[in-house]
Design a protein around this motif. Structure first.
Motif, PDB file in Angstrom:
ATOM      1  N   ALA A 110       0.830  -1.216   0.000  1.00 33.16           N
ATOM      2  CA  ALA A 110       0.000   0.000   0.000  1.00 33.16           C
ATOM      3  C   ALA A 110       0.858   1.257   0.000  1.00 33.16           C
ATOM      4  CB  ALA A 110      -0.959  -0.010   1.188  1.00 33.16           C
ATOM      5  N   ALA A 138       2.670   3.176  -5.325  1.00 35.24           N
ATOM      6  CA  ALA A 138       2.393   2.333  -6.497  1.00 35.24           C
ATOM      7  C   ALA A 138       1.084   1.573  -6.269  1.00 35.24           C
ATOM      8  CB  ALA A 138       3.547   1.358  -6.736  1.00 35.24           C
ATOM      9  N   SER A 141       1.942  -5.422   4.448  1.00 33.34           N
ATOM     10  CA  SER A 141       2.555  -6.123   5.579  1.00 33.34           C
ATOM     11  C   SER A 141       2.682  -5.232   6.814  1.00 33.34           C
ATOM     12  CB  SER A 141       3.922  -6.682   5.187  1.00 33.34           C
ATOM     13  OG  SER A 141       4.724  -5.648   4.680  1.00 33.34           O
ATOM     14  N   ARG A 142       2.827  -3.940   6.604  1.00 33.11           N
ATOM     15  CA  ARG A 142       2.980  -3.040   7.756  1.00 33.11           C
ATOM     16  C   ARG A 142       1.611  -2.717   8.366  1.00 33.11           C
ATOM     17  NH1 ARG A 142       6.985   1.205   4.610  1.00 33.11           N
ATOM     18  NH2 ARG A 142       8.813  -0.126   4.554  1.00 33.11           N
ATOM     19  N   GLY A 149       3.494   3.285   2.376  1.00 36.94           N
ATOM     20  CA  GLY A 149       4.838   2.759   2.095  1.00 36.94           C
ATOM     21  C   GLY A 149       5.893   3.635   2.730  1.00 36.94           C
ATOM     22  N   ASN A 150       6.952   3.891   1.990  1.00 43.38           N
ATOM     23  CA  ASN A 150       8.046   4.683   2.557  1.00 43.38           C
ATOM     24  C   ASN A 150       7.755   6.175   2.562  1.00 43.38           C
ATOM     25  OD1 ASN A 150       9.431   2.414   3.149  1.00 43.38           O
ATOM     26  ND2 ASN A 150      11.322   3.000   2.087  1.00 43.38           N
ATOM     27  N   GLY A 187      12.256   8.912   6.246  1.00 43.68           N
ATOM     28  CA  GLY A 187      13.144   9.884   5.628  1.00 43.68           C
ATOM     29  C   GLY A 187      12.369  10.931   4.852  1.00 43.68           C
ATOM     30  N   HIS A 216       7.701  16.303  -6.389  1.00 43.15           N
ATOM     31  CA  HIS A 216       8.041  17.207  -7.494  1.00 43.15           C
ATOM     32  C   HIS A 216       7.788  16.479  -8.806  1.00 43.15           C
ATOM     33  CE1 HIS A 216      11.972  15.030  -7.945  1.00 43.15           C
ATOM     34  NE2 HIS A 216      11.747  14.802  -6.669  1.00 43.15           N
ATOM     35  N   TRP A 226       2.490  -6.864  -7.866  1.00 45.91           N
ATOM     36  CA  TRP A 226       3.455  -7.042  -6.779  1.00 45.91           C
ATOM     37  C   TRP A 226       4.319  -5.794  -6.656  1.00 45.91           C
ATOM     38  CZ3 TRP A 226       4.262 -10.665  -3.070  1.00 45.91           C
ATOM     39  CH2 TRP A 226       5.502 -10.669  -2.410  1.00 45.91           C
ATOM     40  N   GLY A 236       6.249  -5.386  -3.754  1.00 46.94           N
ATOM     41  CA  GLY A 236       7.282  -5.728  -2.772  1.00 46.94           C
ATOM     42  C   GLY A 236       8.608  -5.986  -3.475  1.00 46.94           C
ATOM     43  N   LEU A 293      18.711   2.655   6.133  1.00 51.40           N
ATOM     44  CA  LEU A 293      18.989   3.871   6.900  1.00 51.40           C
ATOM     45  C   LEU A 293      18.638   3.661   8.363  1.00 51.40           C
ATOM     46  CD1 LEU A 293      17.417   6.542   4.482  1.00 51.40           C
ATOM     47  CD2 LEU A 293      19.814   5.883   4.647  1.00 51.40           C
ATOM     48  N   TYR A 332      17.652   2.134  -0.471  1.00 59.17           N
ATOM     49  CA  TYR A 332      18.203   2.459  -1.785  1.00 59.17           C
ATOM     50  C   TYR A 332      18.789   1.212  -2.429  1.00 59.17           C
ATOM     51  CZ  TYR A 332      18.031   7.331  -0.221  1.00 59.17           C
ATOM     52  OH  TYR A 332      17.615   8.553   0.234  1.00 59.17           O
ATOM     53  N   ARG A 340       9.171   0.779  -6.801  1.00 59.92           N
ATOM     54  CA  ARG A 340      10.629   0.886  -6.648  1.00 59.92           C
ATOM     55  C   ARG A 340      11.271  -0.431  -6.241  1.00 59.92           C
ATOM     56  NH1 ARG A 340      12.824   1.610  -1.434  1.00 59.92           N
ATOM     57  NH2 ARG A 340      11.253   0.887   0.029  1.00 59.92           N
ATOM     58  N   GLN A 346      13.346   5.252  -7.734  1.00 61.63           N
ATOM     59  CA  GLN A 346      12.365   6.003  -8.523  1.00 61.63           C
ATOM     60  C   GLN A 346      11.737   7.058  -7.637  1.00 61.63           C
ATOM     61  OE1 GLN A 346       9.712   2.691 -10.062  1.00 61.63           O
ATOM     62  NE2 GLN A 346       9.816   3.983 -11.875  1.00 61.63           N
ATOM     63  N   ASP A 347      11.627   8.259  -8.164  1.00 66.71           N
ATOM     64  CA  ASP A 347      10.899   9.289  -7.434  1.00 66.71           C
ATOM     65  C   ASP A 347       9.416   8.948  -7.398  1.00 66.71           C
ATOM     66  OD1 ASP A 347      12.818  11.102  -6.512  1.00 66.71           O
ATOM     67  OD2 ASP A 347      13.050  11.978  -8.505  1.00 66.71           O
ATOM     68  N   VAL A 392       6.906   6.618 -10.025  1.00 66.90           N
ATOM     69  CA  VAL A 392       6.181   5.420  -9.581  1.00 66.90           C
ATOM     70  C   VAL A 392       4.687   5.572  -9.884  1.00 66.90           C
ATOM     71  CG1 VAL A 392       5.417   4.250  -7.475  1.00 66.90           C
ATOM     72  CG2 VAL A 392       7.846   4.709  -7.825  1.00 66.90           C
TER      73      VAL A 392
HETATM   74  C1  LIG Z   1      15.120   8.106   2.054  1.00 67.26           C
HETATM   75  C2  LIG Z   1      14.298   8.310   0.816  1.00 67.26           C
HETATM   76  C3  LIG Z   1      13.886   9.587   0.471  1.00 67.26           C
HETATM   77  C4  LIG Z   1      13.112   9.785  -0.665  1.00 67.26           C
HETATM   78  N1  LIG Z   1      12.745  11.056  -0.972  1.00 67.26           N
HETATM   79  C5  LIG Z   1      11.999  11.270  -2.064  1.00 67.26           C
HETATM   80  C6  LIG Z   1      11.634  12.605  -2.419  1.00 67.26           C
HETATM   81  O1  LIG Z   1      11.991  13.572  -1.753  1.00 67.26           O
HETATM   82  N2  LIG Z   1      10.864  12.763  -3.524  1.00 67.26           N
HETATM   83  C7  LIG Z   1      10.454  11.707  -4.305  1.00 67.26           C
HETATM   84  O2  LIG Z   1       9.738  11.923  -5.296  1.00 67.26           O
HETATM   85  N3  LIG Z   1      10.775  10.442  -3.968  1.00 67.26           N
HETATM   86  C8  LIG Z   1      11.538  10.195  -2.881  1.00 67.26           C
HETATM   87  N4  LIG Z   1      11.883   8.919  -2.547  1.00 67.26           N
HETATM   88  C9  LIG Z   1      11.334   7.792  -3.352  1.00 67.26           C
HETATM   89  C10 LIG Z   1       9.969   7.327  -2.815  1.00 67.26           C
HETATM   90  O3  LIG Z   1      10.134   6.838  -1.506  1.00 67.26           O
HETATM   91  C11 LIG Z   1       9.423   6.228  -3.723  1.00 67.26           C
HETATM   92  O4  LIG Z   1       9.253   6.729  -5.026  1.00 67.26           O
HETATM   93  C12 LIG Z   1       8.085   5.654  -3.267  1.00 67.26           C
HETATM   94  O5  LIG Z   1       8.055   5.369  -1.906  1.00 67.26           O
HETATM   95  C13 LIG Z   1       7.824   4.361  -4.027  1.00 67.26           C
HETATM   96  O6  LIG Z   1       6.570   3.806  -3.703  1.00 67.26           O
HETATM   97  P1  LIG Z   1       6.336   2.252  -3.874  1.00 67.26           P
HETATM   98  O7  LIG Z   1       4.900   2.026  -3.693  1.00 67.26           O
HETATM   99  O8  LIG Z   1       6.973   1.762  -5.112  1.00 67.26           O
HETATM  100  O9  LIG Z   1       7.207   1.574  -2.730  1.00 67.26           O
HETATM  101  P2  LIG Z   1       7.032   1.561  -1.146  1.00 67.26           P
HETATM  102  O10 LIG Z   1       6.717   2.901  -0.648  1.00 67.26           O
HETATM  103  O11 LIG Z   1       8.248   0.901  -0.600  1.00 67.26           O
HETATM  104  O12 LIG Z   1       5.777   0.625  -0.895  1.00 67.26           O
HETATM  105  C14 LIG Z   1       5.850  -0.777  -0.983  1.00 67.26           C
HETATM  106  C15 LIG Z   1       4.940  -1.349   0.082  1.00 67.26           C
HETATM  107  O13 LIG Z   1       4.869  -2.766  -0.089  1.00 67.26           O
HETATM  108  C16 LIG Z   1       4.814  -3.372   1.203  1.00 67.26           C
HETATM  109  N5  LIG Z   1       5.236  -4.760   1.050  1.00 67.26           N
HETATM  110  C17 LIG Z   1       6.455  -5.217   0.660  1.00 67.26           C
HETATM  111  N6  LIG Z   1       6.471  -6.553   0.611  1.00 67.26           N
HETATM  112  C18 LIG Z   1       5.212  -6.962   0.999  1.00 67.26           C
HETATM  113  C19 LIG Z   1       4.608  -8.262   1.152  1.00 67.26           C
HETATM  114  N7  LIG Z   1       5.275  -9.399   0.899  1.00 67.26           N
HETATM  115  N8  LIG Z   1       3.322  -8.313   1.553  1.00 67.26           N
HETATM  116  C20 LIG Z   1       2.611  -7.177   1.787  1.00 67.26           C
HETATM  117  N9  LIG Z   1       3.147  -5.933   1.669  1.00 67.26           N
HETATM  118  C21 LIG Z   1       4.431  -5.833   1.266  1.00 67.26           C
HETATM  119  C22 LIG Z   1       5.791  -2.512   2.012  1.00 67.26           C
HETATM  120  O14 LIG Z   1       5.548  -2.652   3.397  1.00 67.26           O
HETATM  121  C23 LIG Z   1       5.478  -1.108   1.494  1.00 67.26           C
HETATM  122  O15 LIG Z   1       4.487  -0.489   2.272  1.00 67.26           O
HETATM  123  C24 LIG Z   1      12.719   8.688  -1.461  1.00 67.26           C
HETATM  124  C25 LIG Z   1      13.155   7.401  -1.132  1.00 67.26           C
HETATM  125  C26 LIG Z   1      13.958   7.227  -0.022  1.00 67.26           C
HETATM  126  C27 LIG Z   1      14.466   5.845   0.280  1.00 67.26           C
END
Ligand SMILES: Cc1cc2nc3c(=O)[nH]c(=O)nc-3n(C[C@H](O)[C@H](O)[C@H](O)COP(=O)(O)OP(=O)(O)OC[C@H]3O[C@@H](n4cnc5c(N)ncnc54)[C@H](O)[C@@H]3O)c2cc1C
Length: 383
Positions: free
Chosen positions: A12, A15, A35-36, A41-42, A59, A64, A236, A238, A256, A318, A347, A354-355, A359
């Motif tokens: 959640a 993406a 899972s959380r 997510g992050n 973090g 943008h 997926w 994760g 981190l 990262y 990501r 990926q920003d 995503v």
């Molecule tokens: C320190 C840091 C700073 C950043 N700063 C910026 C910024 O300033 N600007 C910007 O545009 N981008 C930034 N980013 C990038 C941004 O964090 C990502 O683009 C964004 O979080 C990606 O979303 P996501 O859904 O792909 O991944 P995530 O946010 O990682 O979400 C994935 C989710 O899947 C869940 N998951 C994983 N495995 C499982 C499983 N087996 N079962 C159930 N759930 C699961 C995880 O718990 C998580 O909640 C930064 C990244 C980092 C690391």
């Protein structure tokens, strides 16, 4: 509109939330497993109980984009503040503006040069141009010469990646802006800001749809999906290697650690202060309340940030840059291509930095093509 079609989204983060929303709006029922214990997510944020300051829990995150479609999509769920990110860095006992711009250069040389004069001076300091610098250090020396590189990038890179700049791909630095004007904004995209009520609230509103079922504290293993005799499509988000139970080993990530401290008033006067010197163990300090300049808080909450190699139990932050020829990454990309009925997106599942807007853009494209009957293994951007 309801279509009797059902899909599963794992994760959640942005993406997962984007996919879920667009698919649900087309009439597809979506179950999101996370899972959380929280969504976002992050990008997840929440207020500090003691001070009321909004904390970016994984973090600092600043939105943008130059993609109007992404911004228009998010504006349905939040308003954005007009926060503009400006980063400072402490190096050799002084504070400097980053990315390197005319202010940085004139401060560094103790001059009042014009942009043209600065270009000419820098040209005399740069290493000769190679067509394809083989590593980050070569790229940096070609871009800025040895002194600027050593002051701002050498130590920081070593701390951030735990590797010498000579063993990192040049592409990491190619992304860093280097400006011959006084624009000290970190990002130059047309649309920037922070969701006015936070990222978590924005994600929550994205998931508020009658066809979306959210299951928190619900980690999904690929085995579970197979055991359940999965019939519906799976998205997926994760980690890519975790989907295959790390059968060939773990893809390398940096993680981190954050060390929190509180103080009265204002600790550093800006949201993010980098620390470039190698003998300072942290990479940066984030003072969270500066992300919300319209809010007033007597106290302040700061996070010192430390980077290290991720171990199996750590949160992957990262991806350590691998080329597409890396055998481990190649293995998992091939395995994914061979897996039917699953789209790997976000990501972690595409193993890239990926920003947020990238995503969300990928998720918008993938969802729309799924609705049109096309099932992708990866978004087009993971070519
Ligand atoms: C320190 C840091 C700073 C950043 N700063 C910026 C910024 O300033 N600007 C910007 O545009 N981008 C930034 N980013 C990038 C941004 O964090 C990502 O683009 C964004 O979080 C990606 O979303 P996501 O859904 O792909 O991944 P995530 O946010 O990682 O979400 C994935 C989710 O899947 C869940 N998951 C994983 N495995 C499982 C499983 N087996 N079962 C159930 N759930 C699961 C995880 O718990 C998580 O909640 C930064 C990244 C980092 C690391």
């Amino acid at each position: 509109m309801k279509t009797n079609q059902h899909v599963t989204v794992v994760g959640a983060g942005l993406a997962g939330c984007t996919l879920a929303r667009i698919l649900a709006e087309s009439g597809i029922a979506v179950t999101v497993h996370e899972s959380r214990e929280h969504i976002g997510g992050n990008c997840h944020d929440s207020r500090c109980r003691q001070t009321g300051v909004m904390i970016h829990r994984y973090g600092p995150h600043i939105f943008h984009t130059d993609r109007p479609e992404v911004y228009a999509f998010l504006e349905r769920f939040t308003q954005f503040t007009d926060y503009r990110h400006r980063v400072r860095t402490v190096a050799n006992g002084q504070v400097w503006p980053l990315p390197v711009n005319m202010l940085t250069l004139n401060q560094f040389w103790g001059t009042a040069l014009s942009p043209q004069q600065a270009r000419e001076r820098l040209d005399t300091l740069r290493a000769p141009t190679q067509e394809a610098p083989e590593h980050l250090e070569a790229q940096a020396l070609q871009l800025m010469g040895v002194d600027l590189y050593q002051l701002f990038f050498k130590g920081y890179t070593q701390k951030q990646w735990g590797r010498a700049a000579t063993s990192l791909p040049a592409s990491i630095l190619r992304r860093l802006p280097f400006r011959f004007n006084y624009d000290d904004r970190y990002f130059q995209q047309a649309r920037q800001g922070i969701p006015d009520k936070g990222y978590t609230q924005m994600a929550l509103r994205m998931l508020e749809h009658p066809l979306i079922t959210l299951r928190l504290n619900s980690p999904v293993t690929p085995l579970q999906m197979q055991d359940a005799g999965r019939k519906s499509h799976l998205f997926w988000t994760g980690p890519l290697d975790s989907f295959f139970d790390y059968e060939a080993g773990r893809l390398p990530y940096r993680t981190l650690d954050f060390e929190e401290f509180t103080a009265q008033g204002d600790f550093q006067g800006c949201a993010v202060m980098n620390y470039s010197d190698e003998d300072v163990p942290w990479t940066r300090i984030t003072e969270h309340k500066h992300f919300m300049p319209d809010e007033h808080h007597e106290q302040t909450v700061c996070w010192r940030e430390f980077s290290r190699e991720a171990q199996p139990e750590d949160i992957p932050y990262y991806p350590v840059q691998q080329t597409l020829d890396d055998p481990l990454l190649k293995h998992y990309l091939k395995r994914a291509e061979e897996t039917e009925n699953v789209t790997f997106i976000g990501r972690l599942a595409t193993f890239r930095y990926q920003d947020m807007d990238a995503v969300i853009w990928d998720a918008m494209q993938v969802a729309q093509r799924f609705i049109a009957g096309e099932k992708l293994t990866f978004p087009d951007s993971r070519a």
